[in-house]
Design a protein around this motif. Structure first.
Motif, PDB file in Angstrom:
ATOM      1  N   PRO A  98       0.802  -1.236   0.000  1.00  0.00           N
ATOM      2  CA  PRO A  98       0.000   0.000   0.000  1.00  0.00           C
ATOM      3  C   PRO A  98       0.830   1.280   0.000  1.00  0.00           C
ATOM      4  CG  PRO A  98      -0.955  -1.599   1.509  1.00  0.00           C
ATOM      5  CD  PRO A  98       0.368  -2.168   1.065  1.00  0.00           C
ATOM      6  N   ASP A  99       1.981   1.281   0.675  1.00  0.00           N
ATOM      7  CA  ASP A  99       2.772   2.514   0.745  1.00  0.00           C
ATOM      8  C   ASP A  99       3.646   2.739  -0.485  1.00  0.00           C
ATOM      9  OD1 ASP A  99       4.136   0.231   1.606  1.00  0.00           O
ATOM     10  OD2 ASP A  99       5.553   1.366   2.821  1.00  0.00           O
ATOM     11  N   GLU A 100       3.637   1.797  -1.417  1.00  0.00           N
ATOM     12  CA  GLU A 100       4.447   1.936  -2.630  1.00  0.00           C
ATOM     13  C   GLU A 100       3.602   2.114  -3.891  1.00  0.00           C
ATOM     14  OE1 GLU A 100       8.026  -1.052  -1.075  1.00  0.00           O
ATOM     15  OE2 GLU A 100       6.589  -1.734  -2.575  1.00  0.00           O
ATOM     16  N   LEU A 101       2.294   1.940  -3.749  1.00  0.00           N
ATOM     17  CA  LEU A 101       1.419   1.901  -4.918  1.00  0.00           C
ATOM     18  C   LEU A 101       0.938   3.309  -5.274  1.00  0.00           C
ATOM     19  CD1 LEU A 101       0.299  -0.196  -6.857  1.00  0.00           C
ATOM     20  CD2 LEU A 101      -1.726  -0.380  -5.412  1.00  0.00           C
ATOM     21  N   THR A 102       1.745   4.019  -6.033  1.00  0.00           N
ATOM     22  CA  THR A 102       1.424   5.384  -6.422  1.00  0.00           C
ATOM     23  C   THR A 102       0.511   5.394  -7.647  1.00  0.00           C
ATOM     24  OG1 THR A 102       3.326   5.538  -7.908  1.00  0.00           O
ATOM     25  CG2 THR A 102       3.676   6.161  -5.593  1.00  0.00           C
ATOM     26  N   ILE A 103      -0.094   6.551  -7.921  1.00  0.00           N
ATOM     27  CA  ILE A 103      -0.925   6.705  -9.110  1.00  0.00           C
ATOM     28  C   ILE A 103      -0.123   6.391 -10.372  1.00  0.00           C
ATOM     29  CG2 ILE A 103      -2.063   8.423 -10.576  1.00  0.00           C
ATOM     30  CD1 ILE A 103      -3.850   7.694  -8.367  1.00  0.00           C
ATOM     31  N   GLU A 104       1.126   6.879 -10.407  1.00  0.00           N
ATOM     32  CA  GLU A 104       1.961   6.639 -11.578  1.00  0.00           C
ATOM     33  C   GLU A 104       2.221   5.157 -11.800  1.00  0.00           C
ATOM     34  OE1 GLU A 104       6.133   8.300 -13.575  1.00  0.00           O
ATOM     35  OE2 GLU A 104       5.669   8.750 -11.471  1.00  0.00           O
ATOM     36  N   LYS A 105       2.509   4.423 -10.717  1.00  0.00           N
ATOM     37  CA  LYS A 105       2.744   2.984 -10.850  1.00  0.00           C
ATOM     38  C   LYS A 105       1.468   2.250 -11.263  1.00  0.00           C
ATOM     39  CE  LYS A 105       6.602   2.781  -7.575  1.00  0.00           C
ATOM     40  NZ  LYS A 105       7.128   2.219  -6.308  1.00  0.00           N
ATOM     41  N   LEU A 106       0.341   2.685 -10.746  1.00  0.00           N
ATOM     42  CA  LEU A 106      -0.938   2.070 -11.122  1.00  0.00           C
ATOM     43  C   LEU A 106      -1.191   2.228 -12.620  1.00  0.00           C
ATOM     44  CD1 LEU A 106      -3.083   3.144  -8.059  1.00  0.00           C
ATOM     45  CD2 LEU A 106      -2.795   0.786  -8.849  1.00  0.00           C
ATOM     46  N   LYS A 107      -0.882   3.389 -13.157  1.00  0.00           N
ATOM     47  CA  LYS A 107      -1.064   3.619 -14.588  1.00  0.00           C
ATOM     48  C   LYS A 107      -0.138   2.732 -15.407  1.00  0.00           C
ATOM     49  CE  LYS A 107      -2.658   8.430 -14.251  1.00  0.00           C
ATOM     50  NZ  LYS A 107      -2.328   9.864 -14.521  1.00  0.00           N
ATOM     51  N   VAL A 108       1.106   2.591 -14.935  1.00  0.00           N
ATOM     52  CA  VAL A 108       2.063   1.727 -15.628  1.00  0.00           C
ATOM     53  C   VAL A 108       1.568   0.278 -15.632  1.00  0.00           C
ATOM     54  CG1 VAL A 108       4.379   0.728 -15.512  1.00  0.00           C
ATOM     55  CG2 VAL A 108       4.068   3.189 -15.199  1.00  0.00           C
ATOM     56  N   LEU A 109       1.105  -0.195 -14.486  1.00  0.00           N
ATOM     57  CA  LEU A 109       0.600  -1.562 -14.383  1.00  0.00           C
ATOM     58  C   LEU A 109      -0.603  -1.771 -15.310  1.00  0.00           C
ATOM     59  CD1 LEU A 109       0.808  -2.014 -10.500  1.00  0.00           C
ATOM     60  CD2 LEU A 109       2.204  -3.212 -12.193  1.00  0.00           C
ATOM     61  N   LYS A 110      -1.511  -0.837 -15.281  1.00  0.00           N
ATOM     62  CA  LYS A 110      -2.713  -0.948 -16.107  1.00  0.00           C
ATOM     63  C   LYS A 110      -2.355  -0.964 -17.585  1.00  0.00           C
ATOM     64  CE  LYS A 110      -7.270  -0.964 -16.305  1.00  0.00           C
ATOM     65  NZ  LYS A 110      -8.060  -2.087 -15.762  1.00  0.00           N
ATOM     66  N   ASN A 111      -1.477  -0.055 -17.995  1.00  0.00           N
ATOM     67  CA  ASN A 111      -1.073   0.012 -19.403  1.00  0.00           C
ATOM     68  C   ASN A 111      -0.277  -1.223 -19.827  1.00  0.00           C
ATOM     69  OD1 ASN A 111      -2.276   2.526 -19.702  1.00  0.00           O
ATOM     70  ND2 ASN A 111      -0.385   3.660 -19.271  1.00  0.00           N
ATOM     71  N   GLY A 112       0.367  -1.890 -18.859  1.00  0.00           N
ATOM     72  CA  GLY A 112       1.158  -3.084 -19.164  1.00  0.00           C
ATOM     73  C   GLY A 112       0.360  -4.364 -19.184  1.00  0.00           C
ATOM     74  N   GLY A 113      -0.935  -4.268 -18.987  1.00  0.00           N
ATOM     75  CA  GLY A 113      -1.786  -5.453 -19.087  1.00  0.00           C
ATOM     76  C   GLY A 113      -2.242  -6.043 -17.777  1.00  0.00           C
ATOM     77  N   VAL A 114      -1.746  -5.525 -16.642  1.00  0.00           N
ATOM     78  CA  VAL A 114      -2.156  -6.054 -15.340  1.00  0.00           C
ATOM     79  C   VAL A 114      -3.636  -5.741 -15.125  1.00  0.00           C
ATOM     80  CG1 VAL A 114      -1.836  -5.872 -12.837  1.00  0.00           C
ATOM     81  CG2 VAL A 114       0.154  -5.841 -14.369  1.00  0.00           C
ATOM     82  N   ASN A 115      -4.404  -6.757 -14.742  1.00  0.00           N
ATOM     83  CA  ASN A 115      -5.841  -6.549 -14.515  1.00  0.00           C
ATOM     84  C   ASN A 115      -6.305  -6.996 -13.126  1.00  0.00           C
ATOM     85  OD1 ASN A 115      -5.938  -9.369 -14.720  1.00  0.00           O
ATOM     86  ND2 ASN A 115      -6.751  -9.345 -16.802  1.00  0.00           N
ATOM     87  N   ARG A 116      -5.334  -7.378 -12.281  1.00  0.00           N
ATOM     88  CA  ARG A 116      -5.682  -7.800 -10.927  1.00  0.00           C
ATOM     89  C   ARG A 116      -4.570  -7.361  -9.973  1.00  0.00           C
ATOM     90  NH1 ARG A 116      -4.847 -12.404  -7.505  1.00  0.00           N
ATOM     91  NH2 ARG A 116      -6.676 -12.853  -6.197  1.00  0.00           N
ATOM     92  N   LEU A 117      -4.940  -6.823  -8.822  1.00  0.00           N
ATOM     93  CA  LEU A 117      -3.973  -6.403  -7.808  1.00  0.00           C
ATOM     94  C   LEU A 117      -4.157  -7.234  -6.547  1.00  0.00           C
ATOM     95  CD1 LEU A 117      -4.259  -2.514  -8.076  1.00  0.00           C
ATOM     96  CD2 LEU A 117      -2.451  -3.953  -9.027  1.00  0.00           C
ATOM     97  N   SER A 118      -3.048  -7.598  -5.931  1.00  0.00           N
ATOM     98  CA  SER A 118      -3.067  -8.299  -4.648  1.00  0.00           C
ATOM     99  C   SER A 118      -2.257  -7.471  -3.653  1.00  0.00           C
ATOM    100  CB  SER A 118      -2.468  -9.701  -4.796  1.00  0.00           C
ATOM    101  OG  SER A 118      -2.432 -10.366  -3.546  1.00  0.00           O
ATOM    102  N   LEU A 119      -2.938  -6.856  -2.705  1.00  0.00           N
ATOM    103  CA  LEU A 119      -2.295  -5.941  -1.759  1.00  0.00           C
ATOM    104  C   LEU A 119      -1.978  -6.642  -0.439  1.00  0.00           C
ATOM    105  CD1 LEU A 119      -3.604  -3.927  -3.819  1.00  0.00           C
ATOM    106  CD2 LEU A 119      -3.845  -2.346  -1.907  1.00  0.00           C
ATOM    107  N   GLY A 120      -0.749  -6.466   0.017  1.00  0.00           N
ATOM    108  CA  GLY A 120      -0.334  -7.034   1.298  1.00  0.00           C
ATOM    109  C   GLY A 120      -0.723  -6.117   2.443  1.00  0.00           C
ATOM    110  N   VAL A 121      -1.949  -6.250   2.909  1.00  0.00           N
ATOM    111  CA  VAL A 121      -2.454  -5.394   3.991  1.00  0.00           C
ATOM    112  C   VAL A 121      -2.136  -5.997   5.354  1.00  0.00           C
ATOM    113  CG1 VAL A 121      -4.546  -4.414   5.041  1.00  0.00           C
ATOM    114  CG2 VAL A 121      -4.258  -4.387   2.550  1.00  0.00           C
ATOM    115  N   GLN A 122      -2.445  -7.274   5.542  1.00  0.00           N
ATOM    116  CA  GLN A 122      -2.152  -8.080   6.730  1.00  0.00           C
ATOM    117  C   GLN A 122      -2.996  -7.739   7.957  1.00  0.00           C
ATOM    118  OE1 GLN A 122      -0.868 -10.112   5.161  1.00  0.00           O
ATOM    119  NE2 GLN A 122       0.793  -9.389   3.896  1.00  0.00           N
TER     120      GLN A 122
END
Length: 380
Positions: A98-122
């Motif tokens: 959660p503390d590393e997932l910036t808007i910019e990284k989210l856009k990169v992931l989305k544009n790269g084909g990622v369609n599912r996120l798994s967040l380590g909340v714990q």
């Protein structure tokens, strides 16, 4: 035929106290060289057996922490993956902190084909997060999930943990209620296992790690199952719950005992009946790849006996259980022929149920899953 591809990113900005996965501190690591090496490894594997990768269904970026990478590094990684593998798959998952997932990284992931996120909340308890060695805050959890929805992600899962040092059932209930209030389509929840070579293991061996009693942990697990079902999340595996249509396809490949490829340092794979693992140390991994060699450290051809055992203890993790027909198709003989006595005994003990052409764990059996699985390792 390979159904899924796992890609390991071993870098972390913080090492959690419970984690025994292959990982290293991000600082002073050859991250860019590693990313290029992963691309080379994938290319080598495809050149050797292109037919094995003709119909992949899933890609999974795990770690370590993939989101430890910078946006440009993530973009390069996804570019290399897309250059060798089709990213038009049923499910493309990336693990994230959660503390590393910036808007910019989210856009990169989305544009790269990622369609599912798994967040380590714990946990949704700040004190327990610090105890675990996590660096994110609860506010960052809410922010990252909100940002993910805004970026167009719908398939979001979070990981939770129970049976933690000093954790009460009240704290666990509070975490569950806050997690469920997010109304996400998928949740994974795991009891703490103290693994060797971790901070928690050292503390445990010194008598400084105080874990909840087994009875308390069992109560936490029952609370988990009940609250998930009450909120429309159906248990499909011992530790996993989802709304209809949101089960993890990639993880189900493991539990179905089907074939998958593993790329990256310390990654594991299972192809053509052979289980393999890559070199874990970054230096050894890079040396092998840069010499034009697949970085495989160990290979093991799975025997028929081992295949039978794996089919049972992996398949029984799923709520749907193990199919008699599928077992016979894969093994060449019937499940009853091999395990008939054990199955009857476990059914009589109320740990298994047999219906609709399959066996599965009962609710009582889920609490004693490891005991049930062990029975299928004792049969020669």
């Amino acid at each position: 035929m390979v159904r899924g591809v796992y890609i390991h990113i071993p870098f972390c900005h913080q090492i959690c106290n419970y984690c025994d996965f292959n990982k290293v501190y991000f600082r002073n690591q050859p991250v860019d060289e590693y990313i290029e090496a992963v691309g080379k490894e994938i290319a080598m594997a495809l050149n050797r057996s292109p037919e094995q990768f003709s119909n992949i269904e899933t890609i999974y970026l795990g770690g370590g922490t993939p989101t430890a990478l910078s946006p440009s590094q993530l973009e390069r990684l996804l570019e290399l993956i897309g250059g060798h593998l089709t990213t038009d798959v049923m499910e493309f998952t990336a693990e994230a902190n959660p503390d590393e997932l910036t808007i910019e990284k989210l856009k990169v992931l989305k544009n790269g084909g990622v369609n599912r996120l798994s967040l380590g909340v714990q946990s949704f308890d700040e004190q327990l997060l610090r105890r675990l060695g996590r660096t994110h805050t609860i506010d960052q959890v809410y922010r990252s999930i909100d940002d993910a929805f805004k970026a167009g992600f719908e398939n979001i899962s979070i990981d939770l943990m129970y049976g933690l040092p000093g954790q009460s059932d009240g704290q666990w209930e509070d975490t569950l209620e806050k997690a469920l209030a997010l109304n996400l389509p998928h949740y994974s929840a795991y009891s703490l296992i103290v693994e060797p070579k971790t901070v928690f293991y050292i503390q445990y061996m010194r008598g400084k790690l105080h874990l909840p009693e087994e009875e308390t942990e069992a109560k936490m697990y029952e609370m988990l199952m009940d609250k998930m079902e009450m909120n429309g999340l159906h248990q499909y595996e011992i530790s996993n719950f989802a709304k209809d249509g949101y089960q993890s396809i990639h993880n189900k490949i493991y539990w179905d005992n089907d074939e998958y490829a593993g790329f990256g340092a310390g990654a594991h794979g299972y192809i053509k009946g052979i289980r393999y693992s890559n070199h874990g140390p970054i230096k050894k991994y890079l040396q092998a790849v840069n010499m034009g060699q697949l970085p495989i450290l160990h290979q093991h051809e799975v025997t028929l006996m081992e295949k039978c055992e794996e089919e049972m203890f992996l398949g029984l993790r799923k709520n749907e259980g193990v199919s008699f027909e599928r077992f016979e198709q894969k093994m060449g003989f019937s499940m009853k022929e091999k395990y008939g006595g054990i199955i009857s005994e476990l059914v009589n003990e109320g740990l298994l149920t047999e219906d609709e052409g399959r066996i599965r764990l009962t609710k009582k059996g889920r609490f004693l899953g490891n005991e049930v699985f062990r029975q299928f390792l004792l049969c020669e």
